[in-house]
Design an enzyme around this catalytic site. Structure first.
Site, PDB file in Angstrom:
ATOM      1  N   ASP A   1     -13.107   5.477  14.457  1.00  0.00           N
ATOM      2  CA  ASP A   1     -12.704   4.995  13.325  1.00  0.00           C
ATOM      3  C   ASP A   1     -12.052   6.107  12.362  1.00  0.00           C
ATOM      4  OD1 ASP A   1     -12.727   3.161  11.031  1.00  0.00           O
ATOM      5  OD2 ASP A   1     -14.374   2.189  11.917  1.00  0.00           O
TER       6      ASP A   1
ATOM      7  N   ASP B   1      -8.821   2.265   9.173  1.00  0.00           N
ATOM      8  CA  ASP B   1      -9.384   1.615   8.258  1.00  0.00           C
ATOM      9  C   ASP B   1      -8.341   1.144   7.092  1.00  0.00           C
ATOM     10  OD1 ASP B   1     -12.119   0.808   7.246  1.00  0.00           O
ATOM     11  OD2 ASP B   1     -11.604   2.127   5.703  1.00  0.00           O
TER      12      ASP B   1
ATOM     13  N   GLU C   1      -6.655  -1.961  10.311  1.00  0.00           N
ATOM     14  CA  GLU C   1      -7.329  -2.908   9.474  1.00  0.00           C
ATOM     15  C   GLU C   1      -6.573  -3.310   8.310  1.00  0.00           C
ATOM     16  OE1 GLU C   1     -11.664  -3.738   7.493  1.00  0.00           O
ATOM     17  OE2 GLU C   1     -10.505  -2.138   7.227  1.00  0.00           O
TER      18      GLU C   1
ATOM     19  N   HIS D   1     -18.935  -5.194  11.687  1.00  0.00           N
ATOM     20  CA  HIS D   1     -19.840  -4.851  10.733  1.00  0.00           C
ATOM     21  C   HIS D   1     -19.749  -5.126   9.241  1.00  0.00           C
ATOM     22  CE1 HIS D   1     -16.259  -2.098  10.197  1.00  0.00           C
ATOM     23  NE2 HIS D   1     -16.891  -1.862   9.122  1.00  0.00           N
ATOM     24  N   ASP D   2     -18.618  -5.805   9.003  1.00  0.00           N
ATOM     25  CA  ASP D   2     -18.482  -6.393   7.414  1.00  0.00           C
ATOM     26  C   ASP D   2     -18.876  -7.838   7.387  1.00  0.00           C
ATOM     27  OD1 ASP D   2     -17.710  -3.723   6.579  1.00  0.00           O
ATOM     28  OD2 ASP D   2     -15.416  -4.190   7.057  1.00  0.00           O
TER      29      ASP D   2
HETATM   30  O1  TEU Z   1     -13.436  -2.622   5.152  1.00  0.00           O
HETATM   31  C1  TEU Z   1     -12.098  -3.186   4.181  1.00  0.00           C
HETATM   32  C2  TEU Z   1     -12.277  -4.327   3.361  1.00  0.00           C
HETATM   33  O2  TEU Z   1     -11.433  -4.613   2.964  1.00  0.00           O
HETATM   34  C3  TEU Z   1     -13.952  -4.729   3.260  1.00  0.00           C
HETATM   35  O3  TEU Z   1     -13.818  -4.892   1.666  1.00  0.00           O
HETATM   36  C4  TEU Z   1     -14.038  -5.878   3.655  1.00  0.00           C
HETATM   37  O4  TEU Z   1     -13.147  -6.992   3.357  1.00  0.00           O
HETATM   38  C5  TEU Z   1     -15.280  -6.260   2.985  1.00  0.00           C
HETATM   39  O5  TEU Z   1     -16.228  -5.466   3.625  1.00  0.00           O
HETATM   40  C6  TEU Z   1     -15.851  -7.741   3.438  1.00  0.00           C
HETATM   41  O6  TEU Z   1     -16.753  -7.900   2.464  1.00  0.00           O
HETATM   42  C7  TEU Z   1     -13.221  -1.226   5.598  1.00  0.00           C
HETATM   43  C8  TEU Z   1     -14.545  -1.081   6.470  1.00  0.00           C
HETATM   44  O7  TEU Z   1     -14.542  -2.065   7.494  1.00  0.00           O
HETATM   45  C9  TEU Z   1     -15.753  -1.369   5.555  1.00  0.00           C
HETATM   46  O8  TEU Z   1     -16.814  -1.164   6.193  1.00  0.00           O
HETATM   47  C10 TEU Z   1     -15.722  -0.270   4.421  1.00  0.00           C
HETATM   48  O9  TEU Z   1     -16.602  -0.412   3.465  1.00  0.00           O
HETATM   49  C11 TEU Z   1     -14.493  -0.363   3.667  1.00  0.00           C
HETATM   50  O10 TEU Z   1     -13.220  -0.423   4.508  1.00  0.00           O
HETATM   51  C12 TEU Z   1     -13.853   0.932   2.869  1.00  0.00           C
HETATM   52  O11 TEU Z   1     -13.965   2.133   3.689  1.00  0.00           O
END
Ligand code: TEU
Length: 546
Positions: A96, A191, A243, A317-318
């Site tokens: 990542d 990311d 992403e 993970h989100d």
């Molecule tokens: O997530 C990107 C992102 O846009 C997040 O706001 C996502 O939509 C949100 O977590 C959903 O509620 C990436 C990573 O996957 C995330 O874990 C990080 O916190 C974020 O970038 C910042 O690096």
């Protein structure tokens, strides 16, 4: 030179996979220990969420050193061993890369704060904040020490956006990617990479919290071409995914078509917002099937026709677990889990499995706010209370939507803490682990179905390479698509509801062969019934019936 479309990626959240030291945090050695399990599942690549030094304000997405291993997770020697061991199991690593922002504890930011002009130009500093809203709530600008200036942070206040317009920043970031390439890493997940090209002027914008000022700008494509050329583009067998936040098919085709020399594939999140009320995440609403179906069809067809490539996924993970969002899990967990899997693994794109999905893991079902740790959830809870919700109402929303839902320890067995750790886990294990765990599920219907899907993709070019065409667009319950390659066709029918539904099968498929289903003994005829959450894939080798 294009990546192998037969590959399947498995995502590991290292913090929660397997703890071998008893400190309550998963580690790299824990991943090494589980490689035989991953080989048995059949995956080709593992994507690891960030394990670099970080104050962990955003669980490692706030990086303070890009080229080291956080001692919480192990050592560089452990990492090198992981690369080697993984290879011996036929598995590559995907790392990542969080290149849009770094932690305010990173030495670049610290030097900038101390007055070093060279490093001040690494960040986005302005005399006056714009009205952009941070993705984690509040204004996206914070005071830059006592300089009277403000720095941009699209995420947490400790995640400072990097200034990609500065060539020295790009050079440093390209070095980071090359550092890991030199360690034998072939895969990279970038990311929020479509946010790196901020508009030069940085204007107020009332629309969409200011997103149009920094999302999918043409210059982001230029930066990606530079990144590609300076780093992974030099490897024949690299595999990259970006992403893409708040994006569209037009940009995603450009990011991912081979002719652009940007990335191999893209994640978008539109299909995971179909249970948002009015586009707002912190709400409760049953998912809108029509919207889901139409998004899948639009993206599937446009990416197919435009030569783009999608990373296909239900969980990460989100996100809270897709099973809790889309399926009646009380009655149909096995059927629902396998149907969801087929709906993406047989579609056009590269499937990603998020740890625990292969055993049908569910949200943890916590009892109190005290169990949650994620910065986004804690901020959201406060703003829900401020907006007038009661504690119970706010809790119900966090419970359904928190990112912690997917971050709970992997459920290995029925022993304490789900067999994840002998210490106190950094995040409490979910309530279901005594039943839903690898030991119980490994010969069960979900895990074996995933194995089958992964095998089929390797055996059948139509699955890996075929084009995508929507089918039964107006069916109220079924999401269906066709794949085509040469003379071959594949029809995939997915019943998204907990009831029997009727389907009229076109003649061409009545003589086809059932390639896969999550129910036994499916017979083909002009009228068929799909059982609750049934998936049915019918293969027709036209040339044979001519
Ligand atoms: O997530 C990107 C992102 O846009 C997040 O706001 C996502 O939509 C949100 O977590 C959903 O509620 C990436 C990573 O996957 C995330 O874990 C990080 O916190 C974020 O970038 C910042 O690096």
């Amino acid at each position: 030179m294009t990546f192998d479309k037969r590959k399947v990626v498995y995502q590991i959240y290292p913090k929660s996979y397997k703890d071998t030291t008893g400190n309550g945090v998963g580690d790299l050695r824990g991943i090494i220990e589980k490689l035989p399990y991953l080989e048995e599942l059949g995956v080709d690549v593992i994507w690891l969420n960030p394990f670099y030094p970080s104050p962990q304000r955003d669980n490692g997405y706030d990086i303070s050193d890009y080229t080291a291993v956080n001692p919480l997770f192990g050592t560089m020697a452990d990492f090198e061993e992981l690369v080697e061991e993984a290879k011996s199991h036929g598995i590559e690593l995907m790392l990542d890369m969080v290149l849009n922002h770094c932690s305010t504890e990173h030495e670049w930011f610290q030097k900038a704060l101390a007055g070093d002009k060279y490093y001040q130009d690494f960040f986005i500093l302005r005399d006056k904040p714009t009205n952009w809203v941070s993705k984690f709530g509040g204004n996206a600008w914070a005071p830059f020490g006592d300089t009277g200036k403000y720095y941009l942070h699209l995420f947490d206040v400790t995640q400072a956006d990097l200034n990609w317009r500065n060539p020295h920043v790009r050079e440093e970031l390209f070095k980071v990617v090359n550092f890991w390439r030199d360690k034998g890493v072939k895969g990279f997940r970038f990311d929020v990479i479509n946010l790196i090209g901020k508009d030069e002027e940085l204007k107020d914008n009332d629309a969409f919290d200011g997103k149009p000022e920094y999302t999918d700008r043409p210059i982001a494509h230029d930066y990606l071409k530079m990144l590609n050329q300076a780093t992974f583009g030099q490897d024949d067998d690299s595999m990259t995914v970006g992403e893409m936040s708040f994006t569209n098919t037009e940009n995603c085709i450009q990011y991912s078509s081979p002719a652009s020399h940007e990335l191999d594939m893209v994640f978008n999140f539109h299909h995971l917002k179909v249970d948002y009320d009015n586009g707002q995440k912190w709400t409760l609403k049953p998912f809108d099937f029509e919207e889901l179906k139409s998004l899948f069809h639009t993206w599937g067809e446009e990416m197919s026709q435009g030569g783009g490539w999608s990373a296909l996924f239900w969980n990460n993970h989100d996100q809270p677990r897709a099973l809790n969002r889309f399926i009646d899990v009380k009655n149909f967990r096995n059927e629902g889990a396998t149907m969801l899997a087929a709906a993406i693994h047989l579609s056009r794109g590269t499937p990603y499995i998020y740890m625990g999905e292969e055993i049908g893991m569910l949200d943890p079902d916590y009892d109190s706010m005290a169990d949650y740790v994620d910065v986004e959830s804690l901020n959201a809870y406060q703003s829900l209370l401020e907006s007038g919700k009661s504690e119970a109402e706010a809790f119900a929303i966090i419970r359904a939507k928190s990112r912690d839902n997917s971050r709970v320890p992997m459920q290995w067995d029925a022993s304490e803490n789900a067999g994840f750790s002998t210490g106190t886990p950094w995040l409490k294990a979910g309530k279901t682990y005594p039943d839903i765990n690898v030991e119980n599920e490994k010969s069960g219907p979900i895990f074996t179905f995933y194995q089958e899907l992964i095998k089929l993709r390797k055996a059948m070019p139509i699955i890996a390479e075929g084009d995508y065409q929507s089918a039964y667009q107006n069916h109220p319950n079924v999401y269906a698509f066709e794949r085509h390659l040469g003379d071959e066709s594949l029809l995939v029918l997915n019943n998204f509801f907990a009831k029997d539904v009727a389907i009229d099968l076109p003649e061409s498929y009545q003589t086809g062969k059932v390639l896969l289903s999550n129910y036994p003994d499916s017979k083909l005829s002009d009228k068929i019934t799909l059982k609750p959450y049934q998936t049915l894939a019918i293969y027709q080798e036209k040339s044979a019936s001519k």
